[in-house]
Enzyme design. Structure first.
Site, PDB file in Angstrom:
ATOM      1  CD  GLU A 188      -4.981  -7.034  12.309  1.00 27.20           C
ATOM      2  OE1 GLU A 188      -4.324  -6.189  11.945  1.00 27.20           O
ATOM      3  OE2 GLU A 188      -5.389  -8.187  11.471  1.00 27.20           O
ATOM      4  CB  SER A 194       7.884   3.167  -2.270  1.00 26.03           C
ATOM      5  OG  SER A 194       7.922   3.715  -0.792  1.00 26.03           O
ATOM      6  CG  PHE A 221       0.754  -2.710  -0.252  1.00 30.46           C
ATOM      7  CD1 PHE A 221       1.447  -4.146  -0.461  1.00 30.46           C
ATOM      8  CD2 PHE A 221       0.185  -2.520   0.863  1.00 30.46           C
ATOM      9  CE1 PHE A 221       1.824  -4.641   0.785  1.00 30.46           C
ATOM     10  CE2 PHE A 221       0.623  -3.231   2.043  1.00 30.46           C
ATOM     11  CZ  PHE A 221       1.180  -4.132   1.764  1.00 30.46           C
TER      12      PHE A 221
END
Lengths: 414, 414
Positions: B171, B13, B15
């Site tokens: 990040e 489930s 992308f």
């Protein structure tokens, strides 16, 4: 923080501890709060986490963030093992914390009344991880039911029993039934929602004991309109994870029993060698001090105090007021002033059943239906800590109200 | 749902699976998606859950809610054990699921490159529970450091190593440093934030491999402005939970190693008896079909396909485009049309370092600083599923931006 100021230690970051610490802000004392969790939990909305309406962090606020501006405040995240009253130290997993004054605000834990089958198989609803476990469990029952071919097994997966008809049980049963009938029915098109049962089981002859009879009846009607089967005088005797047995001999096949039938004082109170009532609460003087140990105060669910011949209830209002009162009495003692006896100001009680439905009693007035529900919303929004949490919970409530949705239908790893 | 329509089964489930299922909406097929989780995870923002900025449910959306309106869609929550290509069935923990066409979109898992000390002691960042574990761990280090008297032990508690200089590592390191220097410094007044170290370790001579050199340099400068120590050509060899060893012989005492240095195809791909590359990806034809098994397509991180002599990267854009392409090829096959080869449309890459700082490259243009950061915000907000999630994430971002706060500083039970 000046090291030579009197040191007030507060055990517990619940309503009692929080309100005590706030009274001591800016006063001539050092304050240290100790809790095994790093957050204050707004327990009255825990059932909404369990029923996928809101996310844990919206009702759990970091203690350090609450007291960021309070210069005389320190926090220690640690489990408390006990107290040595003679040496005036709190014993924690990360060492001893000496105190001049101590406020024990340790709260309550779930009470299964010594029934091991319930303790093992029923799901409590007392802290954040309980609520997430309930949410995961309920959604998992639907996932399993969606491809269960055996009709009897499917019915047990789709039968949900809530035990205990107090406010928490009533609110949980109402919210669960609405989650199923308004939201999950759209997610699980193969499941006929008419077959899903939500039962509320209460041992007494009425739900919401303590509320006026007219509101008890109104709450029961509201629950039944929301398809909750309310069963009074239904005493639970055993639950093996598949079959719930009642004392009447009735057997209810169900994979889910949510337990909100009892609480008792936190187990810390059993370690102190003090006089306790049958659910572990410690008797305190009207000043909230321990008899013969004037430096130690007990507040909230862990304290036993009678007023007009009746014990005070284990509710948030009592804990908040007692927390403030204990702190004020400590300040009085430091100022060589006489300590004051605690008087409870009962602001009333309320319980919500679901959309547009609640019951409330305050200042002798009774409310029900939409008005009580709206008052409930406002009171609970104000009770949350932090403007952001209030805003986000309000958005979530409005969204669910208008779109019949619930945000947090997630099955997460525990 | 008509039972006699061709049955397309989608495993995963993420992308790839999500975009494949959407293409099949309203077409003459039945669609069944299988995943062990009941939600779609927006992985690009997972590092913000790990750094206490947002809550898991804001980036995890229930699969059944996404496809509530898609009448030809069914969901099965189950772990997939394997595929029997001869009998055309998917083998799951809750039984066999037969298919006419199969799309394998199983994604990737963390790759520790066979190093058991890292696998045991370093913290990965791949799913929701990883992110919550990292958040709890980082906050727990601060709680312990707040009352640790031994200077060397305290320094190890306050040293955070992020391994891997790709977008996730960059990040994470940037967000972690900002969490510490802008938010936690207010929570932990006893800790001198100047002593806290955040290191970003990368084995290659540069971070953000694949980005233009000018942006690599800009990202590095931004990280260093945010007090992240960037170390290139730093190869990690061992970590016992207390000491991180580099191949150079250097030893870094630290209690926290976050691992974002590698991924590999999901372990399901190892069970299929197919040709794999060194990180487990399965070779597919340009049509995304398996060689010699035309009913089976593989998309996203689990697929290996070269374009212009280079393998396609394991990024969300490739997975989305391949998911759509595989679904279109299945519709073409059903319509007896020729299948089309996949062509990747590279929309560019971006990585954010923190407040007002990001790098992006798209259509041959390079952006950095505030503009790149703003574009990053918009792209990621749009990528979230559901208006409510977008609104609430936007409120959280705006709040953190203006008040230097982070909403989810909770240590929860795992």
């Amino acid at each position: 923080m000046k090291e030579n100021l009197p040191h007030v230690v507060i055990v517990g970051s619940g309503f009692g501890g929080l309100h005590a610490a706030r009274v001591l802000a800016g006063k001539g004392v050092r304050v240290t709060m100790i809790d095994k969790r790093n957050y204050h939990l707004f327990q009255p909305l825990l059932y909404q986490v369990a029923t996928a309406g809101i996310s844990p962090h919206e009702i759990a606020y970091p203690v350090r963030a609450i007291f960021q501006q309070q210069k005389n405040f320190e926090f220690v995240m640690a489990r408390v093992w006990g107290v040595d009253f003679a040496r005036q130290v709190v014993l924690t997993e990360s060492g001893e914390v000496p105190y001049d004054y101590l406020i024990l605000a340790a709260g309550a834990s779930v009470n299964f009344f010594g029934n091991p089958s319930l303790e093992q198989n029923a799901l409590p609803l007392k802290d954040v991880s309980d609520a997430v476990t309930v949410r995961n469990h309920v959604l998992r029952m639907f996932e399993q039911a969606a491809h269960e071919m055996d009709g009897r097994k499917r019915q047990a997966l789709l039968t949900f029993a809530v035990v205990g008809g107090g406010p928490t049980g009533v609110e949980t049963a109402g919210a669960l039934s609405e989650l199923i009938r308004l939201v999950l029915r759209k997610d699980y098109r193969k499941i006929n929602v008419e077959n899903v049962r939500v039962l509320l089981l209460e041992a007494a002859p009425f739900i919401l004991g303590g509320f006026p009879p007219a509101l008890q009846a109104a709450a029961r009607r509201s629950l039944e309109e929301k398809k909750v089967e309310v069963r009074v005088e239904a005493k639970v005797s055993n639950y093996d994870g598949e079959k719930l047995m009642l004392e009447s001999g009735e057997v209810i096949p169900t994979r889910t029993v949510l337990w909100s039938a009892g609480v008792r004082a936190a187990s810390l109170m059993n370690t102190l060698g003090l006089e306790q009532d049958r659910i572990g609460r410690v008797r305190v003087l009207p000043t909230l001090q321990l008899p013969n140990i004037p430096q130690v105060f007990v507040v909230g669910d862990a304290a036993y105090l009678e007023e007009n011949g009746k014990p005070l209830p284990m509710v948030a209002q009592v804990a908040m007021q007692q927390g403030r009162h204990a702190a004020q009495n400590i300040l009085a003692a430091l100022a060589k002033q006489p300590l004051q006896p605690f008087r409870y100001h009962d602001l009333g009680s309320m319980a919500t059943i679901g959309r547009n439905a609640a019951v409330a009693v305050t200042f002798g007035l009774q409310f029900r239906g939409f008005l009580a529900w709206f008052v409930w919303l406002v009171v609970h929004l104000i009770g949350l800590i932090g403007f952001r949490n209030r805003l986000i919970v309000l958005i979530n409530w409005a969204w669910d109200y208008f779109f019949y949705d619930r945000a947090v239908r997630l099955i997460t790893r525990e």
